[in-house]
Enzyme design. Structure first.
Site, mmCIF file in Angstrom:
data_model
loop_
_atom_site.group_PDB
_atom_site.id
_atom_site.type_symbol
_atom_site.label_atom_id
_atom_site.label_comp_id
_atom_site.label_asym_id
_atom_site.label_seq_id
_atom_site.Cartn_x
_atom_site.Cartn_y
_atom_site.Cartn_z
ATOM 1 N N LYS A 141 39.041 44.899 33.931
ATOM 2 C CA LYS A 141 38.943 43.460 34.214
ATOM 3 C C LYS A 141 40.100 42.713 33.556
ATOM 4 O O LYS A 141 40.680 41.803 34.143
ATOM 5 C CB LYS A 141 37.592 42.918 33.704
ATOM 6 C CG LYS A 141 36.380 43.414 34.499
ATOM 7 C CD LYS A 141 35.046 43.054 33.838
ATOM 8 C CE LYS A 141 33.870 43.645 34.641
ATOM 9 N NZ LYS A 141 32.547 43.383 34.051
ATOM 10 N N GLN A 173 29.537 41.126 29.041
ATOM 11 C CA GLN A 173 29.397 42.469 29.615
ATOM 12 C C GLN A 173 28.018 43.037 29.275
ATOM 13 O O GLN A 173 27.589 43.006 28.117
ATOM 14 C CB GLN A 173 30.521 43.379 29.097
ATOM 15 C CG GLN A 173 30.539 44.757 29.715
ATOM 16 C CD GLN A 173 30.850 44.758 31.212
ATOM 17 O OE1 GLN A 173 31.539 43.886 31.717
ATOM 18 N NE2 GLN A 173 30.338 45.743 31.926
ATOM 19 N N ASP A 197 29.614 35.608 36.888
ATOM 20 C CA ASP A 197 28.764 36.719 37.328
ATOM 21 C C ASP A 197 27.674 36.244 38.292
ATOM 22 O O ASP A 197 27.051 37.055 38.980
ATOM 23 C CB ASP A 197 28.072 37.361 36.118
ATOM 24 C CG ASP A 197 28.758 38.636 35.635
ATOM 25 O OD1 ASP A 197 29.352 39.338 36.475
ATOM 26 O OD2 ASP A 197 28.681 38.910 34.431
#
Ligand code: GUN
Length: 287
Positions: free
Chosen positions: A52, A96, A119
């Site tokens: 990422k 995460q 997200d």
């Protein structure tokens, strides 16, 4: 069987996104900003976060990764999220998952301001998604929609089976397919007779997390197979759908690796740039 090449589409989309950022950065007055919080030392998470990080930089996104000890307290993590919520240069905050044991995932994810939730996991965003007025959708299912769209896979009126009911993949996947007028079924570990559901489905999205659990011979001839599985085995990385023999029955399928995974990252960048466009008042958004 058509190979749905997520690796190649992700590169194309990332390059288009980088151009879009470059063309809008002056008008926006600052580059897009994404901060990833990685707590603990799960090796798979560390690998994903590094990908990422690299991909963000190439897209012209100012990325920061905060690597935090597995002993971090909820209080400390929440304080970091609050600081990022208040930082005008940060468009996206990604925590995460999975979090180290003892940290309340809902509490932590709910602390992210919905406008910075790249997200799409915040209940405001997942609720809006289910009412067809979402501004952001979770990266893996949205990336799959981009892949299906790029290959002109017809969804309207088709029977789509989503195997898996997580907040990250299964549930939002079902809603996105429904928005494109598929007839959607969600199957899971308690489902009776998964085999016969698979045998009647035009599209199968497998997000189970068990290596080659879905057998090629179970599929309806001509089915489109989307494999979200990333299973590390002694034979290497395999998906949730048996690859051997798939060619003879499916009309299209995503490989593992090189299918869904790269699309997830490309879509995270997409979501970040969309958040940036909203935060800086740009009148359009990337495709
Ligand atoms: N862990 C596995 N997939 C994801 C994802 O899409 N987002 C976050 N934040 N963590 C993950």
């Amino acid at each position: 069987m058509k190979i749905l090449d997520g690796k190649s589409l992700a590169l194309t989309r990332r390059s288009a996104l980088a151009d879009w950022v470059e063309h809008h950065v002056q008008q926006a007055g600052r580059p897009p900003g994404l901060t990833v919080l990685l707590a603990g030392d799960d090796p798979a998470s560390a690998t994903y976060v590094r990908s990422k990080e690299k991909a963000s930089a190439k897209a012209g996104i100012r990325g920061e990764v905060q690597r935090l000890p597995s002993t971090i307290t909820e209080h400390e993590l929440l304080a970091r999220i609050e600081a990022l919520n208040a930082d005008p240069d940060v468009d996206g905050i990604l925590v995460q998952l999975p979090l180290p044991e003892g940290l309340d995932e809902n509490l932590v994810l709910d602390a992210i301001h919905p406008s910075k939730d790249v997200d799409g996991f915040h209940p405001v965003n997942s609720g809006a998604l289910w009412q067809q007025r979402g501004e952001v959708a979770p990266c893996t299912p949205l990336g799959i929609m981009h892949l299906l769209d790029a290959y002109n896979i017809e969804l309207s009126g088709k029977s789509a089976l989503v195997v898996g009911r997580s907040n990250i993949v299964g549930r939002p996947m079902a809603e996105l397919l429904l928005q494109q007028h598929a007839t959607v079924t969600i199957a899971h570990s308690r489902t009776h007779d998964l085999k016969s559901l698979i045998a009647t489905s035009d599209i199968v999205v497998a997000a189970i997390g068990r290596p080659e659990f879905v057998k090629a011979e179970w599929l309806k001839p001509g089915a489109v197979c989307i494999d979200v599985g990333i299973n590390r085995t002694n034979e290497g990385l395999v998906g949730d759908i048996e690859w051997q023999g798939l060619d003879a029955v499916a009309s299209a399928a995503t490989p593992v690796p090189g299918g869904v995974g790269p699309m997830t990252i490309a879509t995270l960048l997409h979501n970040t740039v969309c958040a940036w466009a909203r935060h800086t008042g740009l009148s359009d958004a990337p495709a």
